[in-house]
Design an enzyme around this catalytic site. Structure first.
Site: not given
Length: 354
Positions: A27, A31, A40, A77
């Site tokens: 990841r 974020r 995003r 994903d």
């Protein structure tokens, strides 16, 4: 395709000599980075970001602009495959992924079709080829998929689960139905990963996020068996070199020997495994990836550096180690701490590669 300037990640996976231990983070495009949040927001929502190949490329490259990482990983994903099977994937705020049409009956399983990766999943392939072009040989590109068991858990449960009640009920009460589903998913993943290689992925990773929820024998029957099927069906050479495959079962420390027998090139380790013990058990057969607890990145930088040194010493001298976190980086981590972690791996690992 441009010649690869930094191939130490691929070399380590194949247990070839390297100058320092390579490092990337699960990841790593995510974020915790303000630039990711901005992109995003521009996309509108998570799946719109995944389905826009230019923006998916942008967020894939963002961590490489900040950090001296040794690999890029496709921004996508694991649920793209079930989504392409027509289950109606959506994301509920605070609850994660959900499916409008769960696959919880044998009739629903029989109706599932295997998606064409260049058609229903063409947006992923466009992202892979765009990223590979834009990387211009800087570092290798990792492609990935969820494992059949992990994909099936989301499909049968209708989303995330803490108890796995529905899929375990299917496993024990209707095993033929679950095997039919897992077989279709394995066939879909083989096509999906091979298409990623054809479009430019240079290494592959299979994420078995929920394998650790299974009993000892059920893991072999419902998870490992289908990862084995995938490995047997993968394209293992492209661009004149081997395409290494890494298996990662979260909570899978019990089964390292069995996983190493599949013919994969590397095993991902979560933070519950002692890397020195893992190397003694399987390190002669496969490379190892991992395995710092992602929460360690909340610690002061000197403590992060100390933990990096501890894990490097645990693995010891020689190649065959790709440094990573034991799972994905947390969203509230300070980007500076991630940077200090990456620098520490390169700086401290030189002594182990003489």
């Amino acid at each position: 395709m441009a010649e690869l300037k930094n191939d130490r990640y691929l070399r380590a996976l194949l247990k070839e000599p390297v100058d320092v231990t390579p490092v990337w983070m699960m990841r790593q495009a995510g974020r915790y980075l303000p630039e990711y949040k901005a992109t995003r927001a521009q996309a509108g929502d998570f799946m719109s970001l995944c389905k826009n190949h230019e923006l998916a490329c942008e967020v894939t490259l963002q961590p490489l602009r900040r950090y001296d990482l040794d690999a890029a990983i496709l921004f996508s994903d694991i649920l793209t495959v079930p989504d392409a099977m027509g289950l109606g994937l959506y994301f509920e705020a605070g609850e994660g992924p959900r499916f409008e049409r769960p696959t919880d009956t044998i009739d629903a399983i029989k109706k599932l079709s295997i998606p064409d990766p260049e058609d229903e999943l063409g947006y992923v392939m466009k992202a892979v080829s765009t990223i590979r072009r834009e990387l211009n040989g800087a570092v290798p590109l990792i492609g990935f998929s969820g494992s059949p068991w992990t994909l099936a858990t989301y499909m049968v449960e209708g989303g995330s689960s803490k108890t796995f009640e529905k899929i375990k009920k299917m496993a024990y009460a209707e095993p033929m139905a679950l095997h039919m589903l897992l077989d279709k998913l394995a066939d879909s993943v083989i096509l999906y990963l091979n298409a990623q290689v054809a479009n430019g992925a240079q290494s592959l990773m299979i994420f078995d996020s929920w394998g650790g929820a299974l009993s000892h024998s059920a893991y072999r029957e419902f998870s490992l068996r289908y990862m084995q099927k995938i490995i047997d069906g993968l394209t293992r050479f492209a661009d004149g070199r081997k395409v290494p495959v890494t298996l990662f079962t979260k909570g899978g420390g019990l089964w390292l020997e069995a996983m190493a027998e599949t013919g994969c090139d590397a095993l991902g380790l979560d933070w519950t495994v002692d890397i020195a013990d893992a190397r003694r058990r399987v390190g002669h057969k496969v490379a190892l990836q991992g395995n710092m607890d992602p929460s360690m990145l909340y610690a002061p930088i000197p403590r992060i550096e100390e933990e990096v040194g501890h894990i490097l010493a645990g693995y010891g001298e020689g190649t065959g180690h790709v440094f990573n976190l034991g799972h994905g980086i947390h969203q509230h981590v300070d980007p500076e701490h991630a940077g200090a972690f990456i620098k520490a791996v390169h700086a401290q690992s030189k002594q182990y590669h003489k």
